[in-house]
Design an enzyme around this catalytic site. Structure first.
Site, short mmCIF file in Angstrom:
data_model
loop_
_atom_site.label_atom_id
_atom_site.label_comp_id
_atom_site.label_asym_id
_atom_site.label_seq_id
_atom_site.Cartn_x
_atom_site.Cartn_y
_atom_site.Cartn_z
N CYS A 1 -3.23 10.74 1.63
CA CYS A 1 -2.63 9.45 1.23
C CYS A 1 -1.27 9.66 0.57
O CYS A 1 -0.24 9.40 1.18
CB CYS A 1 -3.58 8.71 0.31
SG CYS A 1 -4.96 7.99 1.19
N LYS B 1 0.84 -1.21 0.00
CA LYS B 1 0.00 0.00 0.00
C LYS B 1 0.87 1.27 0.00
O LYS B 1 0.65 2.21 -0.74
CB LYS B 1 -0.91 -0.02 1.24
CG LYS B 1 -1.58 1.28 1.58
CD LYS B 1 -2.65 1.64 0.59
CE LYS B 1 -3.04 3.10 0.72
NZ LYS B 1 -3.99 3.54 -0.29
N1 NAD Z 1 -9.96 8.22 2.20
C1 NAD Z 1 -9.25 7.57 1.30
O1 NAD Z 1 -9.34 7.82 0.12
C2 NAD Z 1 -8.31 6.44 1.72
C3 NAD Z 1 -7.79 5.62 0.73
C4 NAD Z 1 -6.98 4.59 1.10
C5 NAD Z 1 -6.67 4.39 2.44
N2 NAD Z 1 -7.17 5.22 3.39
C6 NAD Z 1 -6.82 4.96 4.79
O2 NAD Z 1 -7.96 4.46 5.46
C7 NAD Z 1 -7.93 4.89 6.82
C8 NAD Z 1 -9.24 5.59 7.15
O3 NAD Z 1 -9.27 6.76 6.37
P1 NAD Z 1 -10.60 7.62 6.16
O4 NAD Z 1 -10.31 8.52 5.02
O5 NAD Z 1 -11.80 6.75 6.11
O6 NAD Z 1 -10.61 8.44 7.52
P2 NAD Z 1 -11.73 9.46 7.99
O7 NAD Z 1 -11.05 10.46 8.81
O8 NAD Z 1 -12.58 9.87 6.84
O9 NAD Z 1 -12.67 8.58 8.94
C9 NAD Z 1 -12.25 7.88 10.05
C10 NAD Z 1 -13.40 7.77 11.03
O10 NAD Z 1 -12.95 6.99 12.14
C11 NAD Z 1 -13.55 7.52 13.31
N3 NAD Z 1 -12.79 7.04 14.48
C12 NAD Z 1 -11.58 7.46 14.93
N4 NAD Z 1 -11.21 6.71 16.00
C13 NAD Z 1 -12.18 5.83 16.22
C14 NAD Z 1 -12.38 4.78 17.16
N5 NAD Z 1 -11.46 4.49 18.08
N6 NAD Z 1 -13.52 4.07 17.10
C15 NAD Z 1 -14.46 4.33 16.17
N7 NAD Z 1 -14.33 5.30 15.23
C16 NAD Z 1 -13.21 6.03 15.26
C17 NAD Z 1 -13.53 9.02 13.10
O11 NAD Z 1 -14.47 9.66 13.93
C18 NAD Z 1 -13.87 9.10 11.60
O12 NAD Z 1 -15.26 9.25 11.38
C19 NAD Z 1 -6.69 5.74 6.99
O13 NAD Z 1 -5.63 4.97 7.46
C20 NAD Z 1 -6.42 6.20 5.57
O14 NAD Z 1 -5.05 6.50 5.37
C21 NAD Z 1 -8.00 6.23 3.06
#
Ligand code: NAD
Length: 408
Positions: free
Chosen positions: A257, A203
């Site tokens: 990212c 990744k």
């Molecule tokens: N958004 C993208 O395009 C993308 C793409 C690939 C990978 N990722 C990875 O995926 C992961 C998540 O990213 P995202 O964009 O969905 O993040 P985000 O910030 O949009 O959402 C994360 C959610 O998790 C919640 N949260 C935090 N701690 C928590 C806990 N202990 N229990 C329950 N909920 C909790 C937050 O309130 C938030 O709503 C990250 O590691 C990111 O790097 C994201």
């Protein structure tokens, strides 16, 4: 494997929860953000991600997806929480650790835990596994554990969740096979199995590949400026070679990212990741470079108190996401330097840092117009028409969207 508890309902967790529920899984969606959980339960969803509002609303109405504030017993736990960088550009794993601890009381023998968050190599094995074993269950014999990194493109998430190939890294073969059963229910792309640490590295390598290649294009654009050459023509012609495919230069790299993940490799191998580190520096220096170019252009045109119009403030096209946005950084720096700036972005809502104007107002007031984001609304503009509407005549197109076709 019929009930899934998705922990974290953000950009990744929410669409994943919705898709799983549309495939017959019972889904408990957990988020610590009370407002988000309330909004979801009131069927009040951000409609920017195409198709998501409809899918989420029907999943919630049907009762197959229940948003809640704390986890509950399930067959599969999927962790989709943020992994932001710290001030030292290391992965902040607090959310991952907290999420893992929050499911401990609900873990039962035979459960599968999947980490979807992007993490430095070794996290699943060295950090997540010991936390899960605090449940008293042994990971490998009694619990299954896998890392399945997400590689979707915001703005196209639902389609890519289904169509993209997936990498699944198990802590052992059984874990990988079990996780594959879950993803097979909705993934139409290929699914490749490996170990957890390899999946974590894959990744990060994907996003570092993009970052390094964009840095190459950005460096070339600076070299061409210095040598008085047209960068778009140089890249366009070089790309006529059958084995050359240079990416496009721009005002920098943003988002959470591509602009972040390379640091997680640097964190683990600082002495070896020299190119990756340098690429980050090159891309991070681009906003300053664009500001310098704007200043030089207005100075050369002898405009005394120029109004600088900026089209786009998001980190990329087609999204309202402002995280680490180089375009936003450019507007901020211009304002800090005392310029009058008019910015417009059709995708950004509830923004209070400075006023945003309509496209028409922004263009009308411009002595110098700077295209920062290649939103489709801007691509549709005819640059000749633009000149007629502007107050002045300076146009800086950092994305090359208004170049004649033969140059691109
Ligand atoms: N958004 C993208 O395009 C993308 C793409 C690939 C990978 N990722 C990875 O995926 C992961 C998540 O990213 P995202 O964009 O969905 O993040 P985000 O910030 O949009 O959402 C994360 C959610 O998790 C919640 N949260 C935090 N701690 C928590 C806990 N202990 N229990 C329950 N909920 C909790 C937050 O309130 C938030 O709503 C990250 O590691 C990111 O790097 C994201």
């Amino acid at each position: 494997m019929k009930k899934v508890c998705v922990v974290g309902l953000g950009c990744i967790g929410l669409p994943t929860a919705c898709i799983l529920s549309s495939k017959g899984f019972k889904v408990a969606g957990v988020d610590t953000n009370r407002k988000l959980v309330e909004e979801l339960n009131q069927v009040n969803i951000d409609p920017l991600e195409p198709g998501l509002a409809g899918l989420a609303n029907s999943a919630i109405r049907s009762g197959s997806f229940i948003p809640r504030l704390s986890p509950e017993e399930a067959d599969v736990f999927m962790i989709c929480v943020p992994t932001p960088p710290t001030d030292e550009n290391k992965a902040d794993l607090t959310f991952v650790k907290d999420a893992a601890k929050s499911v401990l009381p609900y873990l039962r023998k035979g459960n599968l835990v999947i980490l979807e968050s992007t993490v430095p190599p070794g996290t699943t094995e060295e950090i997540l596994k010991p936390i899960l074993e605090e449940s008293g269950l042994n990971v490998e014999n009694e619990l299954y554990l896998a890392h399945c990194p997400e590689r979707v493109l915001p703005g196209n998430i639902l389609k890519e969740l289904v169509e993209n190939n997936r990498i699944i890294g198990g802590i052992n073969v059984e874990s990988a096979e079990l996780a594959k059963e879950i993803y097979q229910s909705f993934v139409e792309g290929e699914i490749y199995l490996t170990d957890a640490t390899t999946a974590e590295m894959v990744k990060l390598v994907e996003n570092s590949f993009r970052d390094v290649n964009i840095a190459f294009a950005n460096e070339l654009s600076r070299i061409c400026d210095k040598l008085n050459l047209k960068i778009w023509e140089v890249i366009g012609l070089a790309n006529k070679h059958p084995r050359v495919s240079i990416l496009k230069p721009g005002p920098g790299v943003g988002g959470h990212c591509v602009a972040v993940d390379p640091f997680f490799i640097v964190e683990k191998a600082p002495d070896e990741a020299k190119l990756i580190k340098t690429a980050r520096c090159v891309n991070d220096s681009m906003p300053d470079y664009v500001v310098e170019k704007i200043e030089q252009a207005v100075k050369k045109a002898e405009i005394k108190t120029p109004i600088i119009a900026c089209l786009g403030i998001t980190y990329k096209a087609g999204t309202g996401d402002l995280r680490r946005s180089p375009a936003l950084e450019i507007v901020r720096r211009l304002e800090e330097k005392g310029y009058t700036v008019r910015a417009c972005d059709p995708y950004v809502r509830d923004f209070t840092e400075f006023p945003l104007f309509s496209l028409e107002e922004t263009v009308k007031s411009a002595d110098c117009l700077v295209l920062l984001v290649d939103h489709k609304e801007f691509k549709e503009i005819n640059p000749h028409e633009l000149l007629k509407k502007m107050r002045g005549s300076l146009i800086i197109d950092t994305r090359g969207i208004w170049l004649p076709k033969e140059v691109k």
